[in-house]
Design an enzyme around this catalytic site. Structure first.
Site, short mmCIF file in Angstrom:
data_model
loop_
_atom_site.label_atom_id
_atom_site.label_comp_id
_atom_site.label_asym_id
_atom_site.label_seq_id
_atom_site.Cartn_x
_atom_site.Cartn_y
_atom_site.Cartn_z
CB SER A 281 -15.26 -7.23 -0.25
OG SER A 281 -13.98 -6.70 -0.02
CE1 TYR B 141 -13.33 -10.27 -4.65
CE2 TYR B 141 -12.17 -8.36 -3.77
CZ TYR B 141 -12.97 -9.46 -3.57
OH TYR B 141 -13.43 -9.74 -2.32
CE LYS C 77 -17.11 -10.43 -3.85
NZ LYS C 77 -18.02 -11.58 -3.69
C1 UD1 Z 1 -7.80 -7.94 -0.43
C2 UD1 Z 1 -9.05 -7.22 -0.83
C3 UD1 Z 1 -10.25 -7.81 -0.18
C4 UD1 Z 1 -10.30 -9.27 -0.52
C5 UD1 Z 1 -9.05 -9.91 -0.01
C6 UD1 Z 1 -9.08 -11.39 -0.31
C7 UD1 Z 1 -8.91 -4.86 -1.31
C8 UD1 Z 1 -8.73 -3.51 -0.72
N1 UD1 Z 1 -8.93 -5.84 -0.43
O1 UD1 Z 1 -7.54 -7.59 0.90
O2 UD1 Z 1 -11.40 -7.19 -0.63
O3 UD1 Z 1 -11.43 -9.84 0.07
O4 UD1 Z 1 -7.91 -9.31 -0.62
O5 UD1 Z 1 -8.29 -11.76 -1.36
O6 UD1 Z 1 -9.04 -5.03 -2.49
N2 UD1 Z 1 0.69 -7.86 2.56
C9 UD1 Z 1 2.08 -7.87 2.64
N3 UD1 Z 1 2.73 -8.98 2.18
C10 UD1 Z 1 2.08 -10.07 1.67
C11 UD1 Z 1 0.67 -10.05 1.60
C12 UD1 Z 1 0.00 -8.91 2.06
O7 UD1 Z 1 2.69 -6.93 3.09
O8 UD1 Z 1 2.75 -11.04 1.26
C13 UD1 Z 1 -0.03 -6.67 3.07
C14 UD1 Z 1 -0.87 -5.98 2.01
O9 UD1 Z 1 -0.10 -5.05 1.29
C15 UD1 Z 1 -1.97 -5.36 2.86
C16 UD1 Z 1 -2.13 -6.35 4.04
O10 UD1 Z 1 -0.93 -7.11 4.05
O11 UD1 Z 1 -1.54 -4.14 3.38
C17 UD1 Z 1 -3.29 -7.28 3.85
O12 UD1 Z 1 -3.21 -7.86 2.56
P1 UD1 Z 1 -4.15 -9.06 2.09
O13 UD1 Z 1 -4.17 -10.13 3.11
O14 UD1 Z 1 -3.71 -9.44 0.73
O15 UD1 Z 1 -5.59 -8.43 2.06
P2 UD1 Z 1 -6.12 -7.09 1.38
O16 UD1 Z 1 -5.30 -6.70 0.22
O17 UD1 Z 1 -6.33 -6.08 2.45
#
Ligand code: UD1
Length: 338
Positions: free
Chosen positions: A125, A150, A154
């Site tokens: 990841s 997590y 990795k």
């Molecule tokens: C995270 C992990 C990644 C993992 C993935 C799967 C990190 C940096 N990344 O990705 O390695 O494979 O989860 O679980 O650890 N967001 C919102 N509202 C929400 C959900 C998300 O604003 O309800 C935003 C988050 O703050 C982020 C973006 O959307 O900025 C993407 O979030 P998300 O889909 O959870 O993925 P990551 O956190 O990038």
């Protein structure tokens, strides 16, 4: 040619099984069904007309893993997806994450070595980079402090592969995924969040479908164009195709070293608000959302330099963000009608 896919009924695993079957591989799947459903097998069958051989097994069961490999000692390679992946949960249950993500990898490698099965693709990841200093992130970016257990699992997984491949016949490729989204065009397989989704896209589609009241956007004060965090969203089918490319590199002995890593992303960063706007345009709906505080452990931005995957694997993403969001929405709608 027989290929084992661990976690093959999960989100990325199931799409990879489809690509492997489409290329004529004989696929065996191990899954413990902890974060998916047995019905995914029907989805795979619906697309390819073939059901993979399925064994329900928890890879933490060392004896079970050993016995599986005794029965199936003619595998040509293993694609290892089976792992837990919820960042927040890993903070709450670190031992579970180390046991499940690291312990299981060790059992798997021991069994592979015993039976001289030497080809492995590992789900890594972009989280291994921590908050990288430079965008886009290339594979030579150093591992910074991971934000969660997590992320550490990795990093450790990659270290285990690097050290093991140095002294055994193991040939391994770690694919460092950026943010996998979307679903197969058929809408027969996709992401199946068992509880309230933690990731952005399933939360968006569930909000649009009326299953969640509103989307909370975590952080509006990041140093980005619109203040929301930036990620590299990659269509899961493109990601699955990267695995078949990596597998053929292993099978044809094209590796430059016994352990290689590749970033798999689009190379393009999109902010949360850009994703929301894109989704609204595609589905013709306004999304109920609110910007709230940052989520703990989130990075400001992460998008990939994919030059290495382009040149070495001959892999390029085919789908746009529009297409990925469209497919995620189609999948969400199919969940209501089934
Ligand atoms: C995270 C992990 C990644 C993992 C993935 C799967 C990190 C940096 N990344 O990705 O390695 O494979 O989860 O679980 O650890 N967001 C919102 N509202 C929400 C959900 C998300 O604003 O309800 C935003 C988050 O703050 C982020 C973006 O959307 O900025 C993407 O979030 P998300 O889909 O959870 O993925 P990551 O956190 O990038």
């Amino acid at each position: 040619m027989k290929i084992l896919v661990t976690g093959g009924l999960g989100f990325i695993g199931s799409h990879t099984v489809v690509e492997l079957q489409n290329q004529g591989f004989d696929v065996l799947v191990i899954d413990d069904l902890s974060n998916t459903n047995i019905s995914v097998l029907d989805g795979i069958y619906g697309i390819t007309g073939k059901k993979p051989t399925f064994v329900e097994l928890d890879l933490k069961n060392q004896a079970g893993v050993a016995s599986f490999f005794q029965t199936h000692n003619d595998l040509k390679g293993v694609i290892h997806f089976a792992a837990s992946r919820a960042v927040g949960e890993s903070v709450e249950k670190p031992l579970h994450y180390y046991h499940n993500n690291v312990g299981s990898l060790i059992y798997l490698l021991e069994a592979m070595e015993r039976h001289q099965i030497n080809n492995l693709i590992f789900s890594s990841s972009c989280t291994v980079y921590g908050q990288a200093d430079k965008m886009p992130i290339s594979e030579s970016s150093p591992f910074k402090q991971a934000q969660s257990p997590y992320g550490k699992t990795k990093q450790i997984g990659e270290h285990i592969l690097m050290d093991t491949s140095r002294v055994t016949k193991l040939n391994a490729i770690a694919l460092r995924y950026f943010n996998p989204i979307g679903a197969h065009d058929s809408a027969l397989i996709g992401e199946l969040p068992i509880e309230i989704p933690l990731n952005l896209i399933p939360f968006i589609t569930q909000t649009a479908a009326g299953l969640q009241e509103e989307l909370l956007i975590f952080g509006g004060d990041y140093p980005t164009n619109d203040g929301t965090a930036v990620r590299d969203y990659i269509h899961v089918v493109d990601l699955a195709r990267a695995h078949t490319k990596a597998l053929s590199r292993l099978l044809q002995n094209e590796q430059k070293s016994s352990f290689e890593v590749f970033n798999i992303g689009t190379g393009k960063g999109s902010s949360v608000l850009e994703v929301v706007k894109c989704f609204e345009r595609i589905v013709g709906k306004t999304l109920n959302y609110r910007i709230v505080d940052r989520r703990q452990g989130d990075f400001i931005e992460a998008y990939a330099d994919t030059t290495l995957a382009n040149t070495e694997l001959g892999w390029y993403p085919m789908y746009s963000l529009d297409q990925a969001l469209q497919s995620a929405w189609k999948w969400q709608l199919s969940l209501h009608t089934n």
